[in-house]
Write an enzyme that holds these catalytic residues in place. Structure first.
Site, PDB file in Angstrom:
ATOM      1  N   HIS A   1       0.804  -1.214   0.000  1.00  0.00           N
ATOM      2  CA  HIS A   1       0.000   0.000   0.000  1.00  0.00           C
ATOM      3  C   HIS A   1       0.840   1.269   0.000  1.00  0.00           C
ATOM      4  O   HIS A   1       0.342   2.331  -0.367  1.00  0.00           O
ATOM      5  CB  HIS A   1      -0.946   0.024   1.201  1.00  0.00           C
ATOM      6  CG  HIS A   1      -2.091  -0.923   1.058  1.00  0.00           C
ATOM      7  ND1 HIS A   1      -2.041  -2.207   1.524  1.00  0.00           N
ATOM      8  CD2 HIS A   1      -3.293  -0.777   0.493  1.00  0.00           C
ATOM      9  CE1 HIS A   1      -3.183  -2.803   1.245  1.00  0.00           C
ATOM     10  NE2 HIS A   1      -3.962  -1.968   0.623  1.00  0.00           N
ATOM     11  N   GLY A   2       2.071   1.191   0.449  1.00  0.00           N
ATOM     12  CA  GLY A   2       2.871   2.400   0.406  1.00  0.00           C
ATOM     13  C   GLY A   2       4.162   2.264   1.182  1.00  0.00           C
ATOM     14  O   GLY A   2       4.312   1.377   2.016  1.00  0.00           O
TER      15      GLY A   2
END
Lengths: 492, 83, 286
Positions: free
Chosen positions: A330-331
């Site tokens: 996700h990041g």
């Protein structure tokens, strides 16, 4: 181009009409057109990054053919690894490079080295985490002989860059989407109507629910840094965020799947009403299915297999590892890693308490068991989502601590607490009935929970359908929030 | 050993691993037919089978079995190769 | 296919008329829109701005940014019309021009704004919702200079925003932000429209005063006491309208602000009195 932009509103009908009336004569033309439209769609945002999509496309196209040409498993494996290097290389460079550099220099400082590595200013190309995984799935499936390599470059390139799902999924498997490009699409009235319903509903969830929630969430999470918000408000903020991400993610998927249906394609269901789940394991079977199943099939299963003789550790290690990596996907932030890690741990606990829970299930009424399960699941989900949303781990921990610190103290001398609380009250009472709208969304989705999307109207009297369509349209116009808001998905 | 022998031994393993007394396997049974048979219990089944017959599967072999029957035959082939 | 096209066309045609009707209704009767709970952020600005066309029953008009709005809230008095800094100087100009037209008795206009609001460039994320949607209407078109029009319609689709119902459409706004940091000198449009404002007031015999809002002390050092802006104003010949602007600038500590340019409540009364006192000196008595 964003789905909720004026440009897309003009783009879609033009592409639709050209697709069915002008280029429908043969398959090759149709696919070439889809490819051109997709590159235009992406290039509208930034044409330079088209080169990355192209790089990913051409390398996997060639590697697929090469794998098909040889019978030597060793050489096939080498090609597979090459595909990993190219796709994950692109991903790591553009998404995680600075994160690793920063962490590395922090580490060297900690052990006394005087390190000063400079980071690069890298723009995150939209959708990079999605299309790299989609092309990877092709090479893996070819390697596993579940799919024959294709010689049709145009179709393959169109499959990689198919505009409805290019920037934020659902991440399709080559084995299900690519064959759809290899045969001619026929217009299907029922499917197209379903597509329109799904698009309308997706916009409702995105523009009305998600974006309105976001106003408060941004305020509450933003002001929190000033240490000015009381516990109850923080808890409301966290719950609103949980609603926001669901409406945002699933709304986006609905639009993508709906648009694809208009062009005669069937994409996979990406959200299967995850908030009806009664365990964290179940949530992950229903949440962002295209990504969670990708990791299940291509990472978790091989890990399980590899560690299978390690006893209980052989179950825990793959679970925790997989979910930590899903979090990290996700990041580039520790918050996402911790988010994934916690879910991995919770699922390990659920796995080992399976037998105990089964015994309990037999002793208490069914409704009690499922509502208990739901409460526990949502409790964990809400608190891990705080970590997901927070800028960094310190803020996340402080946020959670502050909720428990003064949950029932509504300190109105805190200026921002008061401002936010008042604006919440105004919103709730003054027509802009966010609370009722959220309730409306969940009720409708509950009614249609047996279907693949939450708004599959099928009244016997067509007039009633139309009443609903226009009502949703009106709700969007009257209560939608249109300030500059991108789909949260795009960051991933 | 015949396919039927392996099948009945399989049934016991399944009942044991999946903790479900009602399982009745036949040669055409697939993962979709058994409620508790997901990717995780699949691995547990494999481990149990590998230990019972003292054999090892490769990842690609596992992928290629589409139902219980193919799995039984796979085991018989492996056992034959061993002797 | 034919059936689908016919139905979707009917859907959009009916939808269009519905939308067009609602758009016209809302723009003409903002109160009605408010009653049924429509409170899109651009519309809130539009509603306040439309009050500039009413009779304010006062000789003095207060304009400004949201910091000014804390002291002169539009909810309190008809002649308090500070909205926010994102309506830009062109927005303030349109407000002033409307008010002058509908109030023959008007004698002075006081614009209270933080220097950053006065400097504000067009290229910002807030511009679409606060300036373009509320102010870019057929009615206001004569007030748009070539430069401004060029900026507004930098993406061709924005031309449609002229029409009321398009503003209601559920599309994300145009983000005009150009990655440049905020300005500490007047932007091109600020400069052009300050000039226009000066000319407008002169023509109608109105006293124009620009007073600074509360400023965070950190900007004093950051801008070297606004050296660049001062030089620019001198060079552009705007000294007259900015008389007293820098001299009367009042600094506060960062922790005296709630956020950015908004003072904490306890300092508001004091600062308001300060402005009113300065303004007395600046506005010549007739």
């Amino acid at each position: 181009m964003l789905f909720n932009s004026l440009e897309f509103f003009l783009f879609l009908p033009i592409v639709f009409l050209l697709y069915w009336f002008i280029v429908n004569r043969n398959l090759k033309l149709q696919n070439t057109f889809v490819l051109a439209a997709s590159y235009f769609f992406y290039g509208w945002w930034d044409w330079r990054f088209l080169s990355l999509i192209f790089l990913s496309t051409i390398s996997d196209f060639i590697l697929g053919i090469l794998i098909g040409k040889t019978d030597d498993q060793k050489i096939q494996k080498r090609y597979l690894y090459l595909s990993f290097v190219v796709n994950l290389g692109i991903l790591i460079f553009f998404k995680y490079f600075n994160f690793f550099i920063e962490e590395f220099s922090r580490l060297s400082e900690a052990i006394g080295l005087n390190a000063n590595y400079s980071t690069l200013s890298i723009i995150l190309p939209i959708g990079i985490s999605f299309y790299t995984f989609q092309t990877l799935s092709y090479t893996i499936d070819v390697y596993k002989k579940q799919l024959a390599p294709t010689n049709d470059f145009i179709s393959f390139a169109a499959f990689v860059s198919f505009f409805p799902q290019l920037v934020a999924g659902p991440v399709e498997r080559a084995s299900t989407l690519l064959p759809q490009f290899l045969k001619k699409r026929q217009f299907d009235y029922t499917k197209s109507v379903e597509g329109c319903q799904q698009i309308l509903w997706g916009f409702f969830k995105k523009i009305v629910i998600a974006d309105n929630c976001a106003l408060f969430v941004n305020d509450i999470f933003g002001y929190y840094e000033y240490g000015e918000v009381s516990g109850l408000i923080l808890l409301i903020g966290a719950v609103l965020f949980v609603i926001q991400i669901y409406a945002d993610f699933s709304g986006y998927s609905d639009i993508a799947i709906g648009v694809a249906k208009l062009f005669g394609f069937q994409l996979m269901q990406n959200f299967n009403f995850p908030y009806h789940a009664t365990s964290t394991t179940e949530i992950w079977r229903k949440w962002h299915i295209s990504i969670s199943s990708w990791f299940r099939d291509y990472l978790n299963k091989p890990l399980f297999f590899y560690f299978r003789h390690w006893g209980n550790y052989g179950l825990i290690i793959p679970l925790i590892l997989t979910f930590t990596i899903i979090g990290f996907w996700h990041g580039a932030n520790w918050t996402f890693i911790v988010y994934g890690l916690i879910h991995g741990i919770v699922m390990s606990i659920e796995l080992f308490s399976k037998k105990t829970r089964k015994k309990i299930r037999k002793k208490i009424p069914k409704w009690l068991n499922s509502s208990m399960g739901w409460l526990i699941t949502m409790f964990i989900w809400v608190f891990t989502c705080i970590i997901f949303r927070a800028e960094n781990m310190t803020l996340a921990v402080n946020y959670i601590a502050a909720i428990f610190d003064n949950l029932f103290v509504l300190d109105m001398t805190q200026v921002t607490s008061r401002i936010i609380f008042q604006s919440l009250l105004i919103t709730l009472t003054k027509g802009k009935v966010l609370f009722l709208l959220i309730l409306f969304m969940f009720v409708i989705e509950w009614i249609y929970r047996k279907y693949t999307y939450g708004f599959k109207l099928n009244f016997k009297i067509p007039f009633l359908n139309w009443v609903f369509y226009y009502s949703i349209l009106l709700l969007i116009i009257l209560f939608g929030e249109f300030s500059q808001q991108e789909f949260i998905y795009f960051q991933f | 050993m015949t396919v039927q022998d392996v099948l009945s031994q399989f049934n016991e393993i399944f009942i044991d691993v999946l903790d479900d007394e009602d399982i009745k396997l036949n040669l055409e049974t697939t993962a979709d037919d058994v409620e508790e048979w997901d990717s995780l219990s699949h691995i547990q089944l494999i481990v149990a089978i590998e230990n019972k017959y003292d054999i090892r599967f490769t990842a690609s072999e596992m992928e290629s079995y589409r139902n219980v029957g193919e799995m039984c035959n796979g085991i018989l082939n492996k056992l034959a190769a061993k002797v | 296919m034919k059936r689908f096209l016919v139905r979707i066309s009917i859907f959009f045609t009916v939808g269009f008329f519905l939308l067009y009707g609602i758009g016209e209704l809302f723009l003409r009767y903002p109160v009605f829109a408010e009653k049924i709970g429509y409170s899109e952020s651009w519309f809130r600005v539009y509603k306040i701005a439309s009050r500039s066309k009413e009779d304010i029953n006062s000789e003095i008009l207060y304009l400004g940014d949201s910091g000014a709005g804390q002291m002169f809230p539009y909810t309190e008095q008809k002649h308090y019309l500070p909205i926010n800094g994102a309506i830009l100087i062109p927005g303030q100009y349109i407000l002033a021009s409307n008010a002058i037209k509908s109030n023959p008795n008007l004698k002075s206009i006081v614009l209270i704004a933080n220097p950053l609001s006065i400097a504000a460039k067009f290229e910002d994320s807030f511009t679409c919702n606060n300036f373009v949607k509320p102010f870019y209407t057929k009615e206001n078109l004569p007030h748009f200079s070539d430069l401004l029009l060029k900026k507004v319609t930098i993406k061709p689709v924005t031309k449609f925003y002229k029409y009321g119902f398009v503003k209601l459409l559920p599309f994300s706004d145009i983000d005009y932000f150009n990655q440049q940091p905020e300005l500490t000198i007047l932007s091109d449009i600020s400069l052009e429209y300050t000039r226009k404002l000066v000319a407008l007031c002169k023509k109608n015999n109105i006293n124009l005063t620009i007073h600074s809002g509360a400023v965070d002390i950190k900007y004093k050092e950051k801008t070297n006491d606004w050296t660049e802006m001062k030089a620019q104003i001198k060079k552009e010949g705007l000294t007259e309208v900015f008389r007293g602007f820098f001299e009367n600038m009042k600094y506060y500590e960062s922790n005296q602000f709630i956020t950015g340019q908004h003072l904490r409540k306890e300092y508001l009364a004091d600062f308001k009195a300060y402005i009113l006192q300065n303004q007395k000196q600046l506005v010549p008595k007739n």
